[in-house]
Structures are given as C-alpha cells and as structure tokens.
Design an enzyme around this catalytic site. Structure first.
Site, PDB file in Angstrom:
ATOM      1  N   CYS A 154       0.867  -1.076  -0.055  1.00 44.71           N
ATOM      2  CA  CYS A 154      -0.052  -0.036   0.116  1.00 44.71           C
ATOM      3  C   CYS A 154       0.867   1.232   0.214  1.00 44.71           C
ATOM      4  CB  CYS A 154      -0.949  -0.083   1.170  1.00 44.71           C
ATOM      5  SG  CYS A 154      -0.330   0.159   2.725  1.00 44.71           S
ATOM      6  N   THR A 181       2.242   3.000   2.412  1.00 40.28           N
ATOM      7  CA  THR A 181       3.210   2.978   3.631  1.00 40.28           C
ATOM      8  C   THR A 181       3.765   1.624   3.764  1.00 40.28           C
ATOM      9  OG1 THR A 181       1.483   3.015   5.218  1.00 40.28           O
ATOM     10  CG2 THR A 181       2.243   5.236   4.682  1.00 40.28           C
TER      11      THR A 181
HETATM   12  C1  RB5 Z   1      -3.983   5.462   0.601  1.00 42.55           C
HETATM   13  O1  RB5 Z   1      -4.045   6.980   0.512  1.00 42.55           O
HETATM   14  C2  RB5 Z   1      -2.977   5.338   1.714  1.00 42.55           C
HETATM   15  O2  RB5 Z   1      -3.637   5.628   3.171  1.00 42.55           O
HETATM   16  C3  RB5 Z   1      -2.808   3.486   2.008  1.00 42.55           C
HETATM   17  O3  RB5 Z   1      -2.314   3.317   0.796  1.00 42.55           O
HETATM   18  C4  RB5 Z   1      -2.018   3.034   2.791  1.00 42.55           C
HETATM   19  O4  RB5 Z   1      -0.748   3.700   2.915  1.00 42.55           O
HETATM   20  C5  RB5 Z   1      -2.545   2.989   4.313  1.00 42.55           C
HETATM   21  O5  RB5 Z   1      -1.982   2.557   5.472  1.00 42.55           O
END
Ligand code: RB5
Length: 147
Positions: A65, A67
């Site tokens: 994702c 992060t």
């Molecule tokens: C999406 O904007 C972001 O919140 C997601 O990809 C992730 O980093 C969440 O933990």
C-alpha cells in the site's frame, strides 16, 4: 513458491513491479488485486490475500500500500498471519529467521523499486530458524485461540 499479492492504489505500481520480478524468479503469483490504480480500500484486498496464506492456498504473501502499514495491520487481523513491514534486508531476513513471518508488506510511496526487489528476494530466501524462536512465536500465536 505460490505467493499471494495484494495492493491498494498506493501500492499498485509496486505490486505490478514485484509481480513481474517474482515471476522472473520462477514463483507463481496469485493476484488478489487491486487490478487498477483507482482509489480503493486496502482491507478489501489484503484480507482475502491473507486468508489464502492462512489457509495454505498460498505459501507466502507480498502486500503493498502507500506505506505498507495499512496492509500489514489488516493482514495481522487474520488468524495465522504474521505480517511484517520491512524496507531493508536485515529486518526482512530476521523476520523470517526469528519471527516466521508469512506476509511481507512494503510501501509503494516509501521504498524504491530496486530496494523493494532486494528486500523481497532476501525475505523469500530466508528460512525460519525454529528452536527457541518457535517457542516465542507460539507464545503470541496462542492468543488467537482465546480471541
Ligand atoms: C492510501 O492513501 C493510503 O492511506 C494507503 O495506501 C496506506 O498507506 C494506508 O496505510
């Protein structure tokens, strides 16, 4: 090895990059989506992919994702999953050797392609050491029985 993959929009590009890399290495990838880089919710993909690992349908998981944190948190709610977010090789190796991690999570907005490929390769090659580490892993996995 059969590997489950999952990502949201923040990890989509990295998932596609790593999917190609894993196939090059000779692994079989089961892609649980997302299949497009449109805003979506990471649990919708991380949870089914984590279930596939927990059920033994896939041996390991590689989830992405923005992060690497959201997919890790979601995956760790699935009984049987030990998901870790690693952005360097030492932690990736030790997460296998000492923690028997079965899902690796990476942040597409944090880590570059080359480092991500290296981390994934190190993580896939490392084996669980067992022994005293089995006892320690068992101690926290047992919590799932009473949950
Ligand atoms: C999406 O904007 C972001 O919140 C997601 O990809 C992730 O980093 C969440 O933990």
């Amino acid at each position: 090895m059969q590997i489950a993959m999952a990502a949201d929009h923040g990890g989509f590009v990295l998932k596609e990059t790593l999917k190609a890399f894993l196939k090059e290495l000779g692994h079989e990838v089961v892609d649980f989506g997302a299949y497009r880089q449109e805003p979506c919710d990471y649990p919708d993909f991380a949870i089914p992919a984590a279930r596939a690992v927990a059920d033994g349908e896939c041996e390991r998981g590689v989830f992405c994702c923005g992060t690497g944190l959201g997919v890790m948190l979601a995956a760790n709610k699935v009984p049987g999953i030990r998901a870790v977010r690693c952005h360097e090789g030492y932690s990736a190796r030790m997460s296998r050797r000492h923690n028997d991690a079965n899902v690796l999570c990476l942040g597409g907005r944090v880590v570059g392609d080359e480092l991500a490929r290296e981390v994934v390769q190190v993580w896939l090659r490392a084996e669980f050491d067992g022994g005293r580490h089995s006892r320690r892993v068992q101690k926290f996995m047992e919590l799932e029985k009473s949950a």
